[in-house]
Enzyme design. Structure first.
Site, PDB file in Angstrom:
ATOM      1  N   HIS A 219      44.953  35.465 177.280  1.00  0.00           N
ATOM      2  CA  HIS A 219      43.684  35.195 176.444  1.00  0.00           C
ATOM      3  C   HIS A 219      42.754  34.902 177.498  1.00  0.00           C
ATOM      4  O   HIS A 219      42.629  34.470 179.144  1.00  0.00           O
ATOM      5  CB  HIS A 219      43.431  34.115 175.841  1.00  0.00           C
ATOM      6  CG  HIS A 219      44.430  34.013 174.253  1.00  0.00           C
ATOM      7  ND1 HIS A 219      43.881  34.905 173.786  1.00  0.00           N
ATOM      8  CD2 HIS A 219      45.642  33.577 173.774  1.00  0.00           C
ATOM      9  CE1 HIS A 219      44.632  34.345 172.239  1.00  0.00           C
ATOM     10  NE2 HIS A 219      45.702  33.499 172.579  1.00  0.00           N
TER      11      HIS A 219
ATOM     12  N   LYS B  14      51.884  37.557 186.989  1.00  0.00           N
ATOM     13  CA  LYS B  14      51.456  38.747 186.949  1.00  0.00           C
ATOM     14  C   LYS B  14      51.468  38.443 188.630  1.00  0.00           C
ATOM     15  O   LYS B  14      51.318  38.275 188.785  1.00  0.00           O
ATOM     16  CB  LYS B  14      49.890  38.564 186.894  1.00  0.00           C
ATOM     17  CG  LYS B  14      49.030  39.947 187.023  1.00  0.00           C
ATOM     18  CD  LYS B  14      47.702  39.810 187.244  1.00  0.00           C
ATOM     19  CE  LYS B  14      46.569  40.793 188.015  1.00  0.00           C
ATOM     20  NZ  LYS B  14      45.393  39.935 187.775  1.00  0.00           N
TER      21      LYS B  14
ATOM     22  N   LYS C 112      65.736  34.797 197.929  1.00  0.00           N
ATOM     23  CA  LYS C 112      66.164  35.735 198.426  1.00  0.00           C
ATOM     24  C   LYS C 112      66.548  37.356 197.805  1.00  0.00           C
ATOM     25  O   LYS C 112      66.195  37.600 197.344  1.00  0.00           O
ATOM     26  CB  LYS C 112      67.622  34.981 199.169  1.00  0.00           C
ATOM     27  CG  LYS C 112      68.684  35.178 198.462  1.00  0.00           C
ATOM     28  CD  LYS C 112      69.905  34.324 198.598  1.00  0.00           C
ATOM     29  CE  LYS C 112      70.685  34.264 198.169  1.00  0.00           C
ATOM     30  NZ  LYS C 112      71.904  33.701 198.161  1.00  0.00           N
TER      31      LYS C 112
END
Length: 183
Positions: free
Chosen positions: A103, A156, A174
């Site tokens: 949104h 993201k 790792k």
């Protein structure tokens, strides 16, 4: 293919699947989207999972594409409005959520629900393991061979192949590769 009891499917014509497709009991598949829902061979969808091709009728979603031998755990939710790709041999644990829509909220005067949404899409590579109760958010690109620790929130960004990723927000923990050998 096997479709369990209580499965609800909308826009069946927009679903493509190959051999060995299994949808367990109580699932909801809504294929309304530009590219539909495309499943490779031997894909299994766990009980009570929801897959939605579009988040809003005002803006048609992109859809979902999976490779072969993909397992989606029970009670998962995959929102495909921005497009979701899941590579072959990838498994998702129970209660995994994938949200390829975000949104907008930049204007403090206009209600958030009226500001619209953005779609970047999500890509999950081949041979990944997404742990139970993980959340993958719009714009995440997960390389091949990654392990996402249970309960992680993957934002993201790009996550390199063969990484172990975990936390909230998720970060690189790792590598699965030491001295050019997979551990």
């Amino acid at each position: 293919s096997f479709i369990g009891p209580g499965v609800k499917i909308k826009y069946k014509r927009s679903i493509i699947f190959k051999r060995g497709f299994t949808v367990n009991e109580g699932c909801y598949l809504n294929a309304l989207s530009a590219d539909g829902l495309v499943f490779g061979s031997n894909v299994s969808i766990g009980a009570r999972t929801i897959i939605e091709g579009t988040g809003s009728l005002k803006q048609l979603g992109k859809g979902l594409i999976t490779g072969d031998n993909v397992g989606i755990g029970p009670y998962s939710h995959i929102g495909c409005a921005g497009g979701v790709e899941i590579g072959s041999d990838t498994i998702l644990g129970n209660f995994v959520t994938i949200h390829s829509e975000n949104h907008r909220f930049s204007d403090p005067i206009i209600p958030i629900r009226l500001q619209g949404v953005d779609h970047i899409g999500i890509k999950i590579g081949r041979n990944c393991w997404i742990g139970a109760k993980s959340m993958i958010l719009d714009g995440a690109v997960i390389g091949d061979g990654c392990v996402i620790a249970g309960g992680s929130v993957v934002l993201k960004g790009y996550y390199p192949s063969n990484s172990i990723i975990g936390g909230n927000p998720a970060k690189f923990l790792k590598s699965r590769v030491i001295n050019d050998e997979l551990i």
